[in-house]
Design a protein around this motif. Sequence first.
Motif, short mmCIF file in Angstrom:
data_model
loop_
_atom_site.label_atom_id
_atom_site.label_comp_id
_atom_site.label_asym_id
_atom_site.label_seq_id
_atom_site.Cartn_x
_atom_site.Cartn_y
_atom_site.Cartn_z
N GLY A 1 45.06 40.83 44.26
CA GLY A 1 43.66 41.29 43.79
C GLY A 1 44.17 41.86 42.33
O GLY A 1 43.45 41.33 41.25
N LEU A 2 44.85 42.65 42.01
CA LEU A 2 45.19 43.40 40.75
C LEU A 2 45.56 42.27 39.56
O LEU A 2 44.97 42.37 38.61
N ASP A 3 46.60 41.67 40.06
CA ASP A 3 47.11 40.63 39.25
C ASP A 3 46.18 39.51 38.91
O ASP A 3 45.99 39.00 37.78
N ALA A 4 45.25 39.20 39.86
CA ALA A 4 44.21 38.25 39.47
C ALA A 4 43.09 38.67 38.45
O ALA A 4 42.83 38.10 37.74
N ILE A 5 42.83 40.02 38.67
CA ILE A 5 41.73 40.74 37.79
C ILE A 5 42.43 40.63 36.38
O ILE A 5 41.82 40.15 35.24
N ARG A 6 43.96 40.96 36.12
CA ARG A 6 44.65 40.65 34.87
C ARG A 6 44.51 39.40 34.29
O ARG A 6 44.47 39.20 33.20
#
Length: 224
Positions: A65-70
């Motif tokens: 999730g966090l990597d996708a947002i970045r």
Amino acid sequence: MTQNETLQPLNSMANKTARIDALCAQAKILPVITIARQQDVLPLADALAAGGLTVLEVTLRSAFGLDAIRLLREARPELCTGAGTVLDRHTLAQAEAAGAQFIVTPGSTHELLQASAESDVPLLPGVGSASDIMIGYALGYRRFKLFPAEVAGGVAALKALGGPFNEVRFCPTGGVNAQNLKNYIAQPNVMCVGGSWMIDSTWVKNGDWGRIQEATAEALALFD
């Protein structure tokens, strides 16, 4: 945006309410996205955007999730990318550091609501009852996610809550689909809805991006 809104500090509740209103008006549907494979991030976002959805809620239910947002903030800056399934102050800080432009939670705690009230990033807190709304209302929140919408009473609940909370607007999520969408958006206190029916996991697994684009366009056509 009015001149008064532009003079408000970024972390003022009035400013953040106006920003939530603007993104919900743009979104109509907040697609609830859970990433199972890193390679799906950009083609899925592109399929949703091609179908008309340019405001994306990427949940933190998976390790990606966090990597996708970045990645989306860097590679698709024209999209508005937010973080969903934010559960506590620590996760809120992680989502903000990743570049999330808005935050969505499944429920509300005083700690999380207070932390977000001090942040520049607007929050759409989850509620399931009048008591939940009152906790957020006391801190200045006027925009909420009704979750899980169908379990919490659906359209009947929205009608009932509209009486005592006439300043409040909702994004119902959880059980909203193509069959009941029109009933939800007909309610005057609904500003947009959240859902994932246009992101069938089999389509994602098979890379059937054209089908996702088609389902997205079909969903948005229900607003006409």
